[in-house]
Design an enzyme around this catalytic site. Structure first.
Site, PDB file in Angstrom:
ATOM      1  N   ASP A  42      -8.942   2.596  -1.100  1.00 52.84           N
ATOM      2  CA  ASP A  42      -8.038   3.254  -0.920  1.00 52.84           C
ATOM      3  C   ASP A  42      -8.456   4.995  -0.789  1.00 52.84           C
ATOM      4  OD1 ASP A  42      -5.959   1.223  -0.946  1.00 52.84           O
ATOM      5  OD2 ASP A  42      -6.260   0.732  -3.143  1.00 52.84           O
ATOM      6  N   ASP A 182       0.154  -4.724   1.786  1.00 56.42           N
ATOM      7  CA  ASP A 182      -0.849  -4.062   0.274  1.00 56.42           C
ATOM      8  C   ASP A 182       0.646  -3.493   0.424  1.00 56.42           C
ATOM      9  OD1 ASP A 182      -2.393  -2.441  -0.298  1.00 56.42           O
ATOM     10  OD2 ASP A 182      -3.052  -1.327   0.754  1.00 56.42           O
TER      11      ASP A 182
HETATM   12  C1  DX5 Z   1      -1.615   1.668  -2.067  1.00 57.58           C
HETATM   13  C2  DX5 Z   1      -2.495   1.147  -1.601  1.00 57.58           C
HETATM   14  C3  DX5 Z   1      -2.560   0.127  -2.519  1.00 57.58           C
HETATM   15  C4  DX5 Z   1      -2.476  -0.263  -3.412  1.00 57.58           C
HETATM   16  C5  DX5 Z   1      -2.036  -1.416  -4.048  1.00 57.58           C
HETATM   17  O1  DX5 Z   1      -1.289   3.142  -1.662  1.00 57.58           O
HETATM   18  O2  DX5 Z   1      -2.322   1.079  -0.292  1.00 57.58           O
HETATM   19  O3  DX5 Z   1      -3.921  -0.822  -1.991  1.00 57.58           O
HETATM   20  O4  DX5 Z   1      -4.113  -0.260  -4.372  1.00 57.58           O
HETATM   21  O5  DX5 Z   1      -1.828  -1.241  -5.319  1.00 57.58           O
HETATM   22  P1  DX5 Z   1      -1.067  -2.524  -6.232  1.00 57.58           P
HETATM   23  O6  DX5 Z   1      -1.393  -4.203  -6.399  1.00 57.58           O
HETATM   24  O7  DX5 Z   1      -0.943  -2.446  -7.447  1.00 57.58           O
HETATM   25  O8  DX5 Z   1       0.326  -2.225  -5.742  1.00 57.58           O
HETATM   26 ZN    ZN Z   2      -4.622  -0.242   0.028  1.00 58.91          ZN
END
Ligand code: DX5
Ligand code: ZN
Length: 228
Positions: A42, A182
């Site tokens: 990310d 995601d």
């Molecule tokens: C949020 C990110 C995600 C995040 C997901 O902006 O794009 O990729 O790391 O984390 P979880 O699975 O904990 O929602």
């Molecule tokens: Zn992400």
């Protein structure tokens, strides 16, 4: 290196966002040993989203440490300026938010020209109609099931209809793009996204905050396979 990204069964891509960045190479190795078939990175600029994470230097370090394919999820303003850099340094997927760029087509083409897969991401408030005219130009769509910016947020069910709609459009139009999701993925939510058509399923906190990465990845993937 991209074959797992093209195969038909669903896979889980652990997101590094919440991992121990003081021991980044060790975290990558632990995730690979735990069965991760690809990783999700990310990139946040503190402007498109409130949080600031990292850029090419860290992605390149992960590229050196990792054997598996990498998806770079760009949560940045003006992604057209740097998307191609991530492709050049070895990202297998470069994912650009449709909300961040006026005309994504040239950026998607530039990513593909570097030999990477070009994906488009869609925030929860953005309707699928916005990307329908762009689907021919991308290799995948990342449907966000949380507001981009932070790990550990609650799943937003609006993603389910979008996944189902995109799966239907793909079939109607004979396209081959991959469907990703995601945000907020856990053992409570993965069945529904897999049933709706998600194939590249990102999981951050559900893996990184678990006591046992291997158990978390195995359970998520077997649930996704059963539901798909
Ligand atoms: C949020 C990110 C995600 C995040 C997901 O902006 O794009 O990729 O790391 O984390 P979880 O699975 O904990 O929602
Ligand atoms: Zn992400």
């Amino acid at each position: 290196m991209t074959s797992v990204l093209e195969s038909s069964g669903p896979i889980v891509l652990p997101a590094l966002l919440l991992c121990d960045f003081g021991h980044l190479a060790r975290e990558v190795e632990r995730l690979e040993q735990a069965g991760a078939q690809a990783l999700h990175l990310d990139v946040m600029d503190g402007r498109f989203v409130p949080q600031l994470t990292y850029g090419p230097v860290v992605v390149e370090a992960v590229r050196r440490a990792a054997q598996v394919p990498l998806e770079v999820h760009m949560m940045v303003e003006q992604p057209e300026l740097t998307a191609v850099d991530y492709a050049r340094l070895g990202a297998d997927i470069v994912t650009v938010h449709v909300e961040a760029v006026v005309d994504p087509v040239p950026t998607l083409a530039a990513i593909r020209n570097q030999g990477a897969r070009a994906h488009l991401a869609l925030s929860p408030g953005t309707p699928v109609d916005v990307i329908e005219p762009l689907l021919h130009a991308c290799d995948g769509v990342l449907v966000m099931s949380v507001e981009p910016g932070f790990g550990g947020q609650a799943f937003e069910p609006v993603a389910l209809d979008k996944l189902a709609r995109l799966a239907a459009v793909r079939q109607e139009r004979g396209l081959g793009f991959r469907l990703g999701v995601d945000g907020g993925i856990s053992t409570e939510t993965i069945d529904r996204v897999a049933a709706a058509g998600a194939e590249l399923i990102v999981a951050g906190s559900a893996v990184i905050r678990s006591a046992d990465y291997a158990q978390a990845i195995t359970e998520l993937e077997s649930r996704a396979r059963a539901a798909s």
